[in-house]
Write a protein that holds these residues in place. Structure first.
Motif, PDB file in Angstrom:
ATOM      1  N   ALA A 132       1.047  -1.408  -0.211  1.00  0.00           N
ATOM      2  CA  ALA A 132       0.019  -0.090  -0.104  1.00  0.00           C
ATOM      3  C   ALA A 132       0.960   1.296  -0.008  1.00  0.00           C
ATOM      4  CB  ALA A 132      -0.941   0.084   0.889  1.00  0.00           C
ATOM      5  N   HIS A 133       0.541   2.182  -0.818  1.00  0.00           N
ATOM      6  CA  HIS A 133       1.346   3.334  -0.883  1.00  0.00           C
ATOM      7  C   HIS A 133       0.683   4.479  -0.156  1.00  0.00           C
ATOM      8  CE1 HIS A 133       3.599   1.800  -4.772  1.00  0.00           C
ATOM      9  NE2 HIS A 133       2.441   1.210  -4.714  1.00  0.00           N
ATOM     10  N   VAL A 134       1.198   4.531   1.273  1.00  0.00           N
ATOM     11  CA  VAL A 134       0.718   5.137   2.280  1.00  0.00           C
ATOM     12  C   VAL A 134       1.643   6.586   2.335  1.00  0.00           C
ATOM     13  CG1 VAL A 134       0.004   3.127   3.323  1.00  0.00           C
ATOM     14  CG2 VAL A 134       2.319   4.241   3.974  1.00  0.00           C
ATOM     15  N   PHE A 135       2.235   6.815   1.713  1.00  0.00           N
ATOM     16  CA  PHE A 135       2.994   8.212   1.941  1.00  0.00           C
ATOM     17  C   PHE A 135       3.408   8.755   0.498  1.00  0.00           C
ATOM     18  CE2 PHE A 135       6.148  11.585   2.362  1.00  0.00           C
ATOM     19  CZ  PHE A 135       5.673  12.426   3.344  1.00  0.00           C
ATOM     20  N   TYR A 148       9.826  12.262  -1.770  1.00  0.00           N
ATOM     21  CA  TYR A 148      10.062  11.057  -1.074  1.00  0.00           C
ATOM     22  C   TYR A 148       8.632  10.289  -0.846  1.00  0.00           C
ATOM     23  CZ  TYR A 148      14.243  12.688   1.165  1.00  0.00           C
ATOM     24  OH  TYR A 148      15.534  13.074   1.296  1.00  0.00           O
ATOM     25  N   THR A 149       8.503   9.073  -0.655  1.00  0.00           N
ATOM     26  CA  THR A 149       7.333   8.120  -0.677  1.00  0.00           C
ATOM     27  C   THR A 149       7.725   7.184   0.389  1.00  0.00           C
ATOM     28  OG1 THR A 149       8.191   6.594  -2.408  1.00  0.00           O
ATOM     29  CG2 THR A 149       7.144   8.409  -3.252  1.00  0.00           C
ATOM     30  N   GLY A 150       6.564   6.565   0.682  1.00  0.00           N
ATOM     31  CA  GLY A 150       6.568   5.484   1.563  1.00  0.00           C
ATOM     32  C   GLY A 150       5.518   4.381   1.446  1.00  0.00           C
ATOM     33  N   GLU A 151       5.769   3.240   1.576  1.00  0.00           N
ATOM     34  CA  GLU A 151       5.070   2.001   1.227  1.00  0.00           C
ATOM     35  C   GLU A 151       4.907   1.051   2.415  1.00  0.00           C
ATOM     36  OE1 GLU A 151       7.162   0.104  -2.075  1.00  0.00           O
ATOM     37  OE2 GLU A 151       7.331   2.051  -2.947  1.00  0.00           O
ATOM     38  N   LEU A 493       9.837   8.794  11.202  1.00  0.00           N
ATOM     39  CA  LEU A 493       8.996   9.875  11.347  1.00  0.00           C
ATOM     40  C   LEU A 493       7.852   9.976  10.634  1.00  0.00           C
ATOM     41  CD1 LEU A 493      11.441  12.949  11.727  1.00  0.00           C
ATOM     42  CD2 LEU A 493       9.938  12.046  13.533  1.00  0.00           C
ATOM     43  N   THR A 494       7.454   8.950   9.840  1.00  0.00           N
ATOM     44  CA  THR A 494       6.148   9.038   9.042  1.00  0.00           C
ATOM     45  C   THR A 494       5.101   8.129   9.499  1.00  0.00           C
ATOM     46  OG1 THR A 494       7.628   9.320   6.919  1.00  0.00           O
ATOM     47  CG2 THR A 494       5.550   8.714   6.648  1.00  0.00           C
ATOM     48  N   ALA A 495       4.110   8.890   9.988  1.00  0.00           N
ATOM     49  CA  ALA A 495       3.186   7.873  10.978  1.00  0.00           C
ATOM     50  C   ALA A 495       2.406   7.260  10.310  1.00  0.00           C
ATOM     51  CB  ALA A 495       2.204   9.167  11.677  1.00  0.00           C
ATOM     52  N   THR A 496       2.123   7.330   9.042  1.00  0.00           N
ATOM     53  CA  THR A 496       1.512   6.123   8.410  1.00  0.00           C
ATOM     54  C   THR A 496       2.168   4.749   8.028  1.00  0.00           C
ATOM     55  OG1 THR A 496       1.935   7.360   6.435  1.00  0.00           O
ATOM     56  CG2 THR A 496      -0.369   7.779   7.441  1.00  0.00           C
ATOM     57  N   LEU A 497       3.724   4.711   8.339  1.00  0.00           N
ATOM     58  CA  LEU A 497       4.455   3.532   8.309  1.00  0.00           C
ATOM     59  C   LEU A 497       4.534   3.127   9.516  1.00  0.00           C
ATOM     60  CD1 LEU A 497       7.305   5.431   5.993  1.00  0.00           C
ATOM     61  CD2 LEU A 497       5.314   3.649   5.223  1.00  0.00           C
ATOM     62  N   THR A 498       4.835   1.632   9.314  1.00  0.00           N
ATOM     63  CA  THR A 498       4.967   1.088  10.621  1.00  0.00           C
ATOM     64  C   THR A 498       6.478   1.201  10.888  1.00  0.00           C
ATOM     65  OG1 THR A 498       5.665  -0.945   9.348  1.00  0.00           O
ATOM     66  CG2 THR A 498       3.619  -0.718  10.046  1.00  0.00           C
ATOM     67  N   TRP A 499       6.750   0.896  12.352  1.00  0.00           N
ATOM     68  CA  TRP A 499       7.900   1.096  12.861  1.00  0.00           C
ATOM     69  C   TRP A 499       8.424  -0.220  13.985  1.00  0.00           C
ATOM     70  CZ3 TRP A 499      12.452   2.742  11.294  1.00  0.00           C
ATOM     71  CH2 TRP A 499      13.632   2.805  12.026  1.00  0.00           C
ATOM     72  N   GLY A 500       9.506  -1.016  13.556  1.00  0.00           N
ATOM     73  CA  GLY A 500       9.783  -2.207  14.328  1.00  0.00           C
ATOM     74  C   GLY A 500      10.714  -2.972  13.593  1.00  0.00           C
ATOM     75  N   GLY A 501      11.186  -4.158  14.480  1.00  0.00           N
ATOM     76  CA  GLY A 501      11.842  -5.087  13.646  1.00  0.00           C
ATOM     77  C   GLY A 501      10.912  -6.281  12.627  1.00  0.00           C
ATOM     78  N   PHE A 502      12.014  -6.843  11.985  1.00  0.00           N
ATOM     79  CA  PHE A 502      11.232  -7.724  10.814  1.00  0.00           C
ATOM     80  C   PHE A 502      10.469  -8.811  11.916  1.00  0.00           C
ATOM     81  CE2 PHE A 502      11.197 -10.935   7.570  1.00  0.00           C
ATOM     82  CZ  PHE A 502      11.025 -10.375   6.303  1.00  0.00           C
ATOM     83  N   SER A 529       8.131  -1.670   6.111  1.00  0.00           N
ATOM     84  CA  SER A 529       7.911  -0.425   5.788  1.00  0.00           C
ATOM     85  C   SER A 529       9.098  -0.282   4.530  1.00  0.00           C
ATOM     86  CB  SER A 529       7.900   0.804   6.367  1.00  0.00           C
ATOM     87  OG  SER A 529       6.709   0.899   7.148  1.00  0.00           O
ATOM     88  N   VAL A 530       8.979   0.514   3.471  1.00  0.00           N
ATOM     89  CA  VAL A 530       9.848   0.930   2.369  1.00  0.00           C
ATOM     90  C   VAL A 530       9.825   2.339   2.092  1.00  0.00           C
ATOM     91  CG1 VAL A 530      10.690   0.468   0.276  1.00  0.00           C
ATOM     92  CG2 VAL A 530       9.700  -1.545   1.361  1.00  0.00           C
TER      93      VAL A 530
END
Length: 599
Positions: A132-135, A148-151, A493-502, A529-530
């Motif tokens: 999903a392209h969330v940013f 800048y983009t985020g997936e 810092l991009t709230a719509t992405l996830t943050w954590g280990g694999f 997240s990418v």
């Protein structure tokens, strides 16, 4: 009436911590009792009411934002006028405000009976995955962070329909209480404790007691005012203290869940018991027999050794300088006291521009503004690096090191020790093109500790030449965030992405942690997240060959990003971006953008 966690009576208190007084234990018990009542109140709020609560939080954070950034910078020994004080605007109130805005949007979308993923583009990613392209999701995001983009990449097997249907997590069942959670706050980045509390509340319907790390004690009065809309109804309590307070709370029967941002050693001590001293033997037995002493679920973000993969290409002198400053930023931002600080540069041994790039890197590393190494025990980590690598090049009056691993040297310490200090390693690997990229991915996966974040730098022409092989290589990286021509801090810092280990970590082998945070769209079964950024800043992003090779995706109107340690206007731009998030004043934003072009 929703079912709530049972209140804690005096008789059911946690095992006493001898170093705490009776009054201290009683105060913690009262806080948990308040939260248990608050949990019932939270479960009765509608989604619209929760969204309005986010409106109130936006206002209270905005009211203290300047003080927040000032106290944070001062606590890190950055005096007024220091060129890096802007870091504390971005990593504190800016990150918090953008998260609150994103969560508020999600709550309002759910209140309308619509999926947070409705209208978000989804397509196929390698390995049978959906992404999903969330940013960016707004024109403002596209303007402030042009290029800048985020997936979000979901786990293999998750369909787009499933992703849309399950988006919302605990807010799909808002009357089901998750009880009281304990958040053991990080000590290095000031938005982390606040964002962890919000994820407990929104992803899990858990109210929280936040134990602030002692390094952030000075911010507690700021947090109390910023988070007053959560504190007053009993959705949050904030406490200070050291390990004795943490031990009492983790063992408390009124706590349903523990979340920690910190070090794996602290995680192991919570789960299994003391790792050294008199109790170490019992801890070892428990671990061997898989009998954790912690009798409740735990999630964690624990850092690691982050790679920076530099894919060989034909770079201009300006490219070499810009990406050298990029890497210096990855290591030196917050004086290296980041779980996402790049630590090991993987570079092509046969790259004709290898020596030119390393010269640019040494120059950027030396030229970055001086600042104190402030985090506790960092001096000892620097001494360990100096002892282990006596040939390291020390820069900036001996406060930061570059370790270029020569043939025959042992890279193990660099690959397995998260220095959490300004120590940067350089390791050369054979090959060019796809051969190098595949070798670098395998090395990062197999040799480097942790799975939190990986960075990759590649010019548009080389990426186009690799074609599908590049995306397959990205899919092979076992990291929770993969950043291409950007830094994993952008993912943080991009709230719509996830943050954590694999995914895949266990109590026995926790790697970089269990679970995710942030994730403002409240998506389920996320694998990674990418993020992607421009290889060249404006105006060099107008290069016609690069635009043709990337089919226009490499274009950006953003000059040097304000988070670069080499940005001359980083503080002014970081403050300006934050104030725009506070008040939405477009007229003043124009002035900030003018400052950005002077970076």
């Amino acid at each position: 009436m929703p079912k709530a966690a049972p209140e804690t009576s005096v008789k059911s208190r946690a095992t006493t911590a001898p170093s705490l007084s009776d009054d201290e234990r009683a105060a913690l018990d009262r806080a948990i009792g308040d939260l248990q009542r608050g949990a019932r109140t939270w479960a009765q709020l509608t989604l619209d009411q929760r969204a309005r609560l986010l409106d109130s939080l936006h206002a209270t954070v905005s009211a203290v934002a300047e003080e927040w950034a000032d106290v944070a910078a001062t606590s890190k020994q950055l005096e007024p006028g220091h060129p890096l004080r802007g870091e504390e605007w971005l990593s504190g109130p800016y990150g918090t405000l953008t998260a609150f805005d994103a969560y508020r949007s999600t709550l309002r979308t759910l209140a309308r009976g619509t999926s947070p993923l409705a209208g978000v583009k989804t397509d196929a990613a390698p390995g049978g995955r959906v992404r999903a392209h969330v940013f960016p999701l707004s024109a403002v995001d596209g303007l402030l962070l042009s290029g800048y983009t985020g997936e979000i990449w979901f786990e293999p097997g998750v369909t787009a329909d499933e992703a849309r249907r399950t988006a919302g997590l605990a807010q799909l069942t808002p009357t089901h209480s998750g009880g009281v959670g304990l958040v053991l706050g990080a000590g290095n980045v000031t938005s982390i404790p606040v964002l962890d509390v919000m994820y407990e509340l929104l992803a899990h319907n858990r109210v929280a007691i936040l134990k602030v790390n002692p390094t952030q004690d000075a911010l507690v009065p700021v947090f109390e005012r910023a988070l007053a809309p959560l504190i007053e109804p009993g959705f949050l309590r904030i406490v200070r203290g050291g390990g004795d307070v943490g031990a009492y709370l983790t063992g408390h029967p009124g706590i349903a869940h523990v979340h920690i941002t910190g070090a794996s050693a602290t995680f192991d001590a919570i789960v299994w018991g003391p790792q050294s001293g008199p109790g170490a033997g019992a801890s070892t037995r428990r671990r061997r027999e898989n009998r954790p002493q912690l009798k409740k679920p735990i999630t964690a973000e624990l850092g690691g050794v982050s790679p920076i993969i530099v894919v060989p290409g034909r770079w201009s002198d300006a490219d070499l300088r810009f990406q050298a400053e990029h890497i210096a930023t990855m290591r030196l931002q917050n004086s290296g006291h980041n779980c996402i600080a790049g630590q090991v540069v993987l570079i092509g041994a046969e790259w004709p521009q290898r020596e030119a790039f390393l010269a640019a890197l040494r120059a950027a590393y030396e030229a970055a503004p001086r600042r104190p190494v402030w985090y506790p025990h960092s001096d000892a980590r620097l001494e360990a690096a100096a002892s282990g690598y006596p040939d390291a090049a020390w820069c900036a009056d001996g406060t930061r090191a570059i370790v270029d691993i020569a043939p025959g040297d042992d890279p193990t310490a660099l690959e397995t020790t998260e220095y959490f200090a300004p120590v940067l390693g350089v390791l050369s690997l054979p090959g060019n093109g796809q051969e190098f990229l595949d070798a670098a991915v395998a090395h990062a996966n197999d040799k480097l500790a942790g799975t939190l974040g990986a960075n990759l730098l590649i010019d548009p022409e080389t990426q186009a030449a690799l074609g599908d092989g590049f995306e397959r290589a990205i899919a092979e990286l076992r990291y929770g965030t993969v950043s291409i021509n950007s830094w994993t801090a952008f993912g943080f810092l991009t709230a719509t992405l996830t943050w954590g280990g694999f995914p895949g970590a266990t109590l026995q082998n926790v790697e970089s942690g269990i679970g995710v945070v942030h994730n403002a769209l409240l998506l389920d079964r996320v694998e990674r997240s990418v993020t992607r950024g421009p290889f060249r800043p404006f105006p060099r992003s107008l290069d016609p060959r690069a635009l043709a090779a990337s089919k226009g995706r490499s274009f950006s109107v953003l000059p040097k990003p304000p988070w670069f340690v080499s940005s001359r206007t980083g503080t002014a731009v970081s403050e300006g971006f934050t104030r725009f998030r506070m008040n939405g004043d477009y007229a003043k934003l124009v002035g900030t953008l003018v400052q950005a072009f002077r970076a």
